[in-house]
Every structure is written in structure tokens, then in C-alpha cells.
Design a protein around this motif. Structure first.
Motif, PDB file in Angstrom:
ATOM      1  N   UNK A   1       1.889  -2.994  -8.555  1.00 23.09           N
ATOM      2  CA  UNK A   1       1.641  -1.527  -8.260  1.00 23.09           C
ATOM      3  C   UNK A   1       2.206  -0.907  -9.187  1.00 23.09           C
ATOM      4  N   UNK A   2       3.697  -1.096  -9.896  1.00 21.37           N
ATOM      5  CA  UNK A   2       4.033  -0.713 -10.749  1.00 21.37           C
ATOM      6  C   UNK A   2       3.357  -1.137 -12.026  1.00 21.37           C
ATOM      7  N   UNK A   3       2.864  -2.122 -12.701  1.00 20.14           N
ATOM      8  CA  UNK A   3       1.426  -1.823 -12.930  1.00 20.14           C
ATOM      9  C   UNK A   3       0.371  -1.499 -13.141  1.00 20.14           C
ATOM     10  N   UNK A   4      -0.128  -0.963 -11.793  1.00 23.05           N
ATOM     11  CA  UNK A   4      -1.356  -0.146 -12.202  1.00 23.05           C
ATOM     12  C   UNK A   4      -1.077   0.850 -12.374  1.00 23.05           C
ATOM     13  N   UNK A   5      -0.540   1.448 -11.698  1.00 25.43           N
ATOM     14  CA  UNK A   5      -0.470   2.840 -11.293  1.00 25.43           C
ATOM     15  C   UNK A   5      -0.192   3.761 -12.513  1.00 25.43           C
ATOM     16  N   UNK A   6       0.428   3.754 -13.493  1.00 23.67           N
ATOM     17  CA  UNK A   6      -0.205   4.000 -15.054  1.00 23.67           C
ATOM     18  C   UNK A   6      -1.521   3.919 -15.913  1.00 23.67           C
TER      19      UNK A   6
ATOM     20  N   UNK B   1       0.447  -1.302  -0.036  1.00 19.59           N
ATOM     21  CA  UNK B   1      -0.047  -0.242   0.174  1.00 19.59           C
ATOM     22  C   UNK B   1       0.544   1.361   0.417  1.00 19.59           C
ATOM     23  N   UNK B   2       1.791   1.468   1.124  1.00 20.51           N
ATOM     24  CA  UNK B   2       2.878   2.190   1.345  1.00 20.51           C
ATOM     25  C   UNK B   2       3.813   2.255  -0.159  1.00 20.51           C
ATOM     26  N   UNK B   3       4.221   1.753  -0.749  1.00 24.01           N
ATOM     27  CA  UNK B   3       4.817   2.166  -2.659  1.00 24.01           C
ATOM     28  C   UNK B   3       3.948   1.930  -3.311  1.00 24.01           C
ATOM     29  N   UNK B   4       2.626   1.954  -3.518  1.00 27.09           N
ATOM     30  CA  UNK B   4       1.306   2.397  -4.669  1.00 27.09           C
ATOM     31  C   UNK B   4       1.212   3.419  -4.525  1.00 27.09           C
ATOM     32  N   UNK B   5       0.846   3.905  -3.311  1.00 19.48           N
ATOM     33  CA  UNK B   5       1.012   5.546  -2.716  1.00 19.48           C
ATOM     34  C   UNK B   5       2.278   6.777  -2.831  1.00 19.48           C
ATOM     35  N   UNK B   6       3.484   5.777  -3.008  1.00 21.80           N
ATOM     36  CA  UNK B   6       4.458   6.236  -3.488  1.00 21.80           C
ATOM     37  C   UNK B   6       4.715   6.750  -4.845  1.00 21.80           C
ATOM     38  N   UNK B   7       4.055   5.939  -5.958  1.00 23.57           N
ATOM     39  CA  UNK B   7       3.402   5.869  -7.273  1.00 23.57           C
ATOM     40  C   UNK B   7       2.577   7.082  -7.650  1.00 23.57           C
ATOM     41  N   UNK B   8       1.730   6.836  -6.797  1.00 22.36           N
ATOM     42  CA  UNK B   8       0.339   7.921  -6.876  1.00 22.36           C
ATOM     43  C   UNK B   8       0.481   9.148  -7.310  1.00 22.36           C
ATOM     44  N   UNK B   9       1.215   9.312  -5.658  1.00 23.12           N
ATOM     45  CA  UNK B   9       1.985  10.547  -5.820  1.00 23.12           C
ATOM     46  C   UNK B   9       2.952  11.137  -6.532  1.00 23.12           C
ATOM     47  N   UNK B  10       3.607  10.401  -6.798  1.00 18.03           N
ATOM     48  CA  UNK B  10       5.114  10.629  -7.646  1.00 18.03           C
ATOM     49  C   UNK B  10       3.992  10.865 -10.042  1.00 18.03           C
ATOM     50  N   UNK B  11       3.541  10.700  -9.712  1.00 15.12           N
ATOM     51  CA  UNK B  11       2.736  10.357 -10.406  1.00 15.12           C
ATOM     52  C   UNK B  11       1.645  11.261 -11.074  1.00 15.12           C
ATOM     53  N   UNK B  12       1.680  12.644  -9.695  1.00 13.70           N
ATOM     54  CA  UNK B  12       0.594  13.734 -10.162  1.00 13.70           C
ATOM     55  C   UNK B  12      -0.486  13.899  -9.487  1.00 13.70           C
ATOM     56  N   UNK B  13      -1.030  12.643  -8.691  1.00  8.86           N
ATOM     57  CA  UNK B  13      -2.397  12.576  -8.142  1.00  8.86           C
ATOM     58  C   UNK B  13      -2.536  13.088  -6.772  1.00  8.86           C
ATOM     59  N   UNK B  14      -3.412  13.383  -6.203  1.00  7.61           N
ATOM     60  CA  UNK B  14      -4.122  13.291  -4.722  1.00  7.61           C
ATOM     61  C   UNK B  14      -4.352  12.376  -4.234  1.00  7.61           C
ATOM     62  N   UNK B  15      -3.000  11.265  -3.734  1.00  5.83           N
ATOM     63  CA  UNK B  15      -3.771   9.890  -2.632  1.00  5.83           C
ATOM     64  C   UNK B  15      -3.339   9.920  -1.251  1.00  5.83           C
TER      65      UNK B  15
END
Length: 378
Positions: free
Chosen positions: A297-302, A13-27
Motif C-alpha cells: 500500500x505504501x508503495x502503491x498509493x503515491x 484494504x483499510x490502510x490502503x484506503x486511509x492513505x488514498x484519502x490522506x492523499x486527497x483522493x475519493x476512495x
């Protein structure tokens, strides 16, 4: 309204959120535990997952905090059976990285706090989650108060008994195995250095793995579950099966677990998406569960970013995500099944010829490389 609510503040969960935030999303991450657990069950980071973690910029720090396992050694009745070297692996990561889960979570949460303060919200329990048109409405309890949060997507990273998955009506049948284990961390008094060692014994397998700080983790297969394991019991089992003396007074972690697996029938339901153990629970033997979650997470976030940030129609990509990740989870479950079968008790008249076959296979270059790739999820 948030773009994404991630339920579960474990490593996935933490890594998913980090990737989402780095992608510019409000997570935001909602975690019911008020504090991080110091209990480390997952320790192995395999090369594909390490490459995935590099996308979030944390792979290098993990490397500096861990132990690089470059060889796996098999022994039986005091004799060397074979050594699987990871030097034949493709890419730069010719090793398995051993890092306690507590350290991994600390690194991830600190990175989120430094780069995106307020992302992780602890002491927040999710009570319910329902879709309302173009968003998801989630009722949570924090400090005794019920609060409604809204997001365009909810990601369930809340583990094998996921309440979010159940609330979305996604079935995840479980399968139990006749395998029970007890494990513990002790000061390393062996001469095995950074090698992982598997003891193939008549009473069942014993595994040991190096950890940072001169610690070694021991895992012993049992015939029946143990409610309250003790360090003395575990070290006696290790001594009786392997002849290795482990100092019980140096124990720093102790745990017992039974094994089950489950695979969700769907990974995507409307605006709910599953990652990690919420989508696929596999046996801890082989250390694949956490790694699978990071690859999710790496597959989903993009895909999420393309939908929420760029407005793309991602229905086909989500369907491909579900198909691909379910296939990978099913493969991991089959590998875990084989790993557990290898570690079950065998009478000595059967154990010796089985080990002789294993030794011969390991000496074959093609088989050796295949085994190394299988053990490292490649």
C-alpha cells in the motif's frame, strides 16, 4: 464516480484506503461482512511495516495497544537452545509489535470514520467488475439490491481467493504444504514475560507469543488437519510436547489451518491493482502476510495519486511496483518455507545435533544479527 474502489475491509484494504484519502483522493472501501470480525489471526507487526504505518499516523496508537517483543527464545526438551535479541536491529524499532488483528482493524476503521466519514461501506458484496474505457464499472449487492459503482481504478484487497483478481483474468497458482497448525489464546501462566518462545520438539514445533492483557498465543504444528479443534486438545498437545501447563478454561480464541501459498502472475492488469493476499499469499508462520500488504500500500498509493491527482504517466512506476513487490513476496515465501521446515518433526538423534548447530550459529554475532533481521523482514 470515485477515484478508487478498494475491495476488502481487512487491515490491508483499510490502510490502503486511509492513505488514498490522506492523499486527497475519493476512495471507498467495500466489505461484504456487516461487522468486523473479533477473530485475530495476524498479530505481528514487523519494523518495516511499523515504519510504513507511521506514514498514515497510526503507528503510535498501535504501539500503545500492543506488546513489544524484544527477544525470541528457542528451547528443546526443557533446555535453552538460544536467544535471538532484536537489540542489534537498525533503526528505532528494535522489536516486533504484537497486536491482535481485531484491534488493528478497529484502529484503522475508527481513523477512517473520524477523518473521512462514509469511506467504509459494510455489507456490500462485489458481484462483478469490468473496465469501460477510462473507468471500471463494478456491480455490487447491498441490502438485497444490485447497484452499479464506477471508479477510475479498483484495488483488490479481498484476500487469497480474490474474486476481483479472478475477474481481471489474473492467474494465481497455489501451492500446498504438508503443514497443519492449531492455535489458541489463553491467559499467560508462564514466566516468559514479553518474550516469544519456540519449542523445537521431536513431535514438531510449538510457538508462543505474548499478547496484550496478559494473554499468550500458542501455535502447535500437527501432522494432519483438525476440523474442530478444542481448547482441551490444544492444551494437551502443549503439555505433552513442552511440559507447560496451560489452563484450557481461559481460552479466548481457537483456530486450525492448513498452509498454502500463491503468487499472482501479475499485480497490475489495466485499471485493476492487487495488494495483500490477493497478490501474494504466504504461510502465516512467520507473520509476514499482513506486513507485506501494508508495504504494498505504501508503495502503491503515491503512484495512484500521481496518476489520478497529478495526471502523470505512471506506467513505468506501476511496472516497477509489480516487479519489486513480486520479488519481496517471493522472498517472504522462501523464508516461510524455511520456517516451516525448521518446525517439522525430527527424531531425537537428529534433533539434538540440529539444535546444537542452531545454538552455535546464534552465538555467532554476524549470524545472530542476520537471523534477527530475517525474522523481522529487514
Amino acid at each position: 464516480m470515485h477515484d478508487v474502489i478498494v475491495v476488502g475491509g481487512g487491515p490491508v484494504g483499510l490502510y490502503t484506503a486511509l492513505l488514498l484519502r490522506q492523499a486527497g483522493l475519493d476512495a471507498v472501501v467495500l466489505e461484504r461482512r456487516a461487522d468486523r470480525s473479533s477473530h485475530s489471526r495476524a498479530i505481528g507487526i514487523h519494523p518495516p511495516a511499523l515504519r510504513a504505518l507511521a506514514a498514515g499516523g497510526i503507528a503510535e496508537e498501535l504501539r500503545t495497544r500492543g506488546v513489544l517483543i524484544r527477544d525470541g527464545v528457542a528451547r528443546s526438551a526443557g533446555r535453552h537452545v538460544g536467544t535471538v535479541s532484536f537489540s542489534t536491529l537498525p533503526g528505532e524499532e528494535k522489536y516486533v509489535l504484537a497486536v491482535p488483528q481485531a484491534v488493528t482493524e478497529e484502529i484503522l476503521e475508527r481513523r477512517l470514520q473520524e477523518e473521512f466519514p462514509g469511506t467504509v461501506r459494510r455489507g456490500v458484496a462485489v458481484l462483478s467488475s469490468r473496465e469501460h474505457g477510462d473507468h471500471v464499472r463494478t456491480v455490487v449487492r447491498s441490502q438485497g439490491e444490485d447497484i452499479v459503482l464506477e471508479a477510475r481504478i479498483i484495488v483488490a484487497a479481498d484476500g487469497a481467493r480474490s474474486s476481483v483478481r479472478d475477474g481481471a483474468g489474473i492467474r494465481a497458482p497455489s501451492r500446498r504444504y504438508p503443514d497443519c497448525y492449531v492455535m489458541g489464546d489463553f491467559l499467560d501462566g508462564t514466566d516468559d514475560g514479553h518474550d516469544a518462545v519456540l519449542y523445537l520438539e521431536t513431535g514438531g514445533i510449538v510457538e508462543s507469543f505474548p499478547l496484550p492483557g496478559g494473554i499468550r498465543r500458542w501455535v502447535v504444528r500437527l501432522g494432519s488437519p483438525v476440523d474442530r479443534p478444542t481448547a482441551e486438545h490444544l492444551t494437551a498437545l502443549i503439555r505433552d510436547r513442552t511440559g507447560v501447563a496451560v489452563d484450557a478454561t481461559t481460552n479466548s480464541m481457537l483456530s486450525a489451518f492448513e498452509v498454502q501459498s500463491r503468487l499472482a502472475e501479475r499485480f497490475v492488469a489495466g485499471r485493476t491493482v492487487l495488494v495483500g493476499d490477493a497478490a501474494h499469499e504466504v504461510s502465516p508462520i512467520g507473520g509476514q502476510g499482513m506486513n507485506l500488504g501494508w508495504l504494498d500500500a505504501v508503495r502503491l498509493v503515491p503512484i495512484i495519486a500521481a496518476s489520478l491527482r497529478d495526471g502523470d504517466d505512471v506506467g513505468a512506476r506501476l511496472a516497477e511496483y509489480e516487479k519489486e513487490r513480486r520479488a519481496q513476496a517471493a522472498l517472504a515465501r522462501r523464508k516461510a518455507h524455511l520456517n516451516m521446515a525448521l518446525g517439522r518433526p525430527l527424531p531425537r538423534p537428529l534433533l539434538r545435533p540440529r539444535n546444537a548447530v542452531l545454538a552455535a550459529l546464534i552465538r555467532n554475532d554476524a549470524v545472530h544479527t542476520g537471523v534477527a533481521r530475517a525474522f523481522t523482514m529487514q
